[in-house]
Design a protein around this motif. Structure first.
Motif, mmCIF file in Angstrom:
data_model
loop_
_atom_site.group_PDB
_atom_site.id
_atom_site.type_symbol
_atom_site.label_atom_id
_atom_site.label_comp_id
_atom_site.label_asym_id
_atom_site.label_seq_id
_atom_site.Cartn_x
_atom_site.Cartn_y
_atom_site.Cartn_z
ATOM 1 N N GLU A 66 43.684 18.876 18.008
ATOM 2 C CA GLU A 66 43.927 18.702 16.583
ATOM 3 C C GLU A 66 44.758 17.442 16.319
ATOM 4 O O GLU A 66 44.500 16.710 15.367
ATOM 5 C CB GLU A 66 44.644 19.930 16.009
ATOM 6 N N ILE A 67 45.729 17.210 17.184
ATOM 7 C CA ILE A 67 46.561 16.014 17.028
ATOM 8 C C ILE A 67 45.723 14.762 17.227
ATOM 9 O O ILE A 67 45.893 13.775 16.509
ATOM 10 C CB ILE A 67 47.763 16.046 17.999
ATOM 11 N N GLN A 68 44.807 14.807 18.178
ATOM 12 C CA GLN A 68 43.914 13.660 18.393
ATOM 13 C C GLN A 68 43.125 13.373 17.109
ATOM 14 O O GLN A 68 43.017 12.223 16.689
ATOM 15 C CB GLN A 68 42.954 13.922 19.555
ATOM 16 N N SER A 69 42.617 14.414 16.500
ATOM 17 C CA SER A 69 41.875 14.247 15.241
ATOM 18 C C SER A 69 42.779 13.709 14.135
ATOM 19 O O SER A 69 42.392 12.811 13.381
ATOM 20 C CB SER A 69 41.262 15.571 14.796
ATOM 21 N N LEU A 70 43.985 14.249 14.041
ATOM 22 C CA LEU A 70 44.924 13.784 13.022
ATOM 23 C C LEU A 70 45.309 12.321 13.241
ATOM 24 O O LEU A 70 45.405 11.546 12.286
ATOM 25 C CB LEU A 70 46.176 14.669 13.011
ATOM 26 N N LEU A 71 45.525 11.952 14.499
ATOM 27 C CA LEU A 71 45.845 10.559 14.809
ATOM 28 C C LEU A 71 44.713 9.623 14.394
ATOM 29 O O LEU A 71 44.950 8.558 13.821
ATOM 30 C CB LEU A 71 46.136 10.386 16.308
ATOM 31 N N GLN A 72 43.493 10.038 14.688
ATOM 32 C CA GLN A 72 42.338 9.214 14.310
ATOM 33 C C GLN A 72 42.263 9.066 12.791
ATOM 34 O O GLN A 72 42.006 7.972 12.284
ATOM 35 C CB GLN A 72 41.051 9.812 14.870
ATOM 36 N N LEU A 73 42.503 10.157 12.084
ATOM 37 C CA LEU A 73 42.485 10.094 10.627
ATOM 38 C C LEU A 73 43.630 9.225 10.100
ATOM 39 O O LEU A 73 43.449 8.438 9.172
ATOM 40 C CB LEU A 73 42.561 11.500 10.034
ATOM 41 N N TRP A 74 44.794 9.351 10.700
ATOM 42 C CA TRP A 74 45.970 8.585 10.290
ATOM 43 C C TRP A 74 45.726 7.084 10.442
ATOM 44 O O TRP A 74 46.133 6.288 9.612
ATOM 45 C CB TRP A 74 47.164 9.039 11.124
ATOM 46 N N GLN A 75 45.019 6.734 11.501
ATOM 47 C CA GLN A 75 44.787 5.319 11.797
ATOM 48 C C GLN A 75 43.543 4.763 11.100
ATOM 49 O O GLN A 75 43.266 3.581 11.207
ATOM 50 C CB GLN A 75 44.692 5.125 13.315
ATOM 51 N N ASP A 76 42.824 5.609 10.379
ATOM 52 C CA ASP A 76 41.601 5.182 9.699
ATOM 53 C C ASP A 76 41.879 4.989 8.209
ATOM 54 O O ASP A 76 42.014 5.962 7.465
ATOM 55 C CB ASP A 76 40.511 6.236 9.885
ATOM 56 N N PRO A 77 41.948 3.744 7.751
ATOM 57 C CA PRO A 77 42.242 3.517 6.335
ATOM 58 C C PRO A 77 41.117 3.968 5.402
ATOM 59 O O PRO A 77 41.329 4.106 4.199
ATOM 60 C CB PRO A 77 42.459 2.001 6.246
ATOM 61 N N THR A 78 39.930 4.241 5.941
ATOM 62 C CA THR A 78 38.810 4.693 5.101
ATOM 63 C C THR A 78 38.646 6.210 5.126
ATOM 64 O O THR A 78 37.675 6.729 4.590
ATOM 65 C CB THR A 78 37.485 4.036 5.554
ATOM 66 N N SER A 81 40.881 12.218 2.372
ATOM 67 C CA SER A 81 41.981 13.178 2.484
ATOM 68 C C SER A 81 41.475 14.604 2.691
ATOM 69 O O SER A 81 42.158 15.427 3.288
ATOM 70 C CB SER A 81 42.904 13.106 1.270
ATOM 71 N N ARG A 82 40.239 14.868 2.237
ATOM 72 C CA ARG A 82 39.694 16.216 2.416
ATOM 73 C C ARG A 82 39.582 16.581 3.900
ATOM 74 O O ARG A 82 39.748 17.736 4.266
ATOM 75 C CB ARG A 82 38.365 16.360 1.693
ATOM 76 N N SER A 83 39.342 15.595 4.762
ATOM 77 C CA SER A 83 39.249 15.857 6.202
ATOM 78 C C SER A 83 40.604 16.275 6.758
ATOM 79 O O SER A 83 40.696 17.173 7.594
ATOM 80 C CB SER A 83 38.754 14.609 6.929
ATOM 81 N N VAL A 84 41.649 15.611 6.295
ATOM 82 C CA VAL A 84 43.008 15.948 6.731
ATOM 83 C C VAL A 84 43.369 17.347 6.234
ATOM 84 O O VAL A 84 43.893 18.177 6.986
ATOM 85 C CB VAL A 84 44.020 14.907 6.222
ATOM 86 N N LYS A 85 43.057 17.602 4.974
ATOM 87 C CA LYS A 85 43.376 18.908 4.391
ATOM 88 C C LYS A 85 42.631 20.024 5.099
ATOM 89 O O LYS A 85 43.192 21.101 5.336
ATOM 90 C CB LYS A 85 43.048 18.914 2.896
ATOM 91 N N GLN A 86 41.369 19.790 5.466
ATOM 92 C CA GLN A 86 40.594 20.813 6.185
ATOM 93 C C GLN A 86 41.266 21.163 7.508
ATOM 94 O O GLN A 86 41.369 22.345 7.855
ATOM 95 C CB GLN A 86 39.175 20.311 6.462
ATOM 96 N N LEU A 87 41.710 20.143 8.241
ATOM 97 C CA LEU A 87 42.405 20.402 9.511
ATOM 98 C C LEU A 87 43.669 21.220 9.276
ATOM 99 O O LEU A 87 43.938 22.187 9.997
ATOM 100 C CB LEU A 87 42.780 19.078 10.190
ATOM 101 N N ALA A 88 44.444 20.835 8.261
ATOM 102 C CA ALA A 88 45.686 21.547 7.970
ATOM 103 C C ALA A 88 45.416 22.985 7.539
ATOM 104 O O ALA A 88 46.101 23.914 7.988
ATOM 105 C CB ALA A 88 46.467 20.804 6.887
ATOM 106 N N GLU A 89 44.413 23.185 6.696
ATOM 107 C CA GLU A 89 44.103 24.537 6.232
ATOM 108 C C GLU A 89 43.571 25.415 7.356
ATOM 109 O O GLU A 89 43.876 26.612 7.399
ATOM 110 C CB GLU A 89 43.125 24.489 5.060
#
Length: 132
Positions: A66-78, A81-89
């Protein structure tokens, strides 16, 4: 911070152990740190930010995947936010399920403890109920 830090300094700065930093590097969560001629790892400010991100995510109970996915999202300016929220939920739902399991375990154990006299006699209903 423009200076490079050794693994010990990076550990103190991030609140992680040097062992965990090496583990995150080996698992690919953190990019390989350049090394000195003597073989010491040196971490830059970007890597220190990543270590802080990883440490905070671990404290919230996110798995390495999950952290790997979050890191990839964090580093992707494009990112969306729904992807981040889905992981968190999803993680929140997992936590809720664990809490429910722990509450059931607690209730069962409390009932077992209440059923035992807890005196000097050998009979104990806890052991009887746990036995097959």
């Amino acid at each position: 911070m423009s200076t490079l830090l050794t693994i010990g300094e990076a550990a103190r700065h991030s609140g992680l152990s040097a062992k965990m930093i090496r583990h995150y590097e080996q698992s690919g969560l953190l990019g390989k740190a350049p090394r000195t001629d003597a073989g010491y790892r040196l971490y830059n400010s970007q890597q220190l930010q990543q270590l802080g991100f990883i440490a905070r995510a671990r404290k919230l109970g996110f798995s390495l995947a999950e952290i790997q996915s979050l890191l990839q999202l964090w580093q992707d300016p494009t990112r969306e936010s729904r992807s981040v929220k889905q992981l968190a939920e999803q993680h929140l739902a997992d936590i809720d399920a664990k809490i429910s399991e722990l509450q059931q375990m607690r209730e069962t154990l409390a009932a077992l403890a209440d059923s035992c006299a807890g005196d000097s006699k050998p009979h104990c209903s806890i052991l009887q109920q746990l036995a097959p």
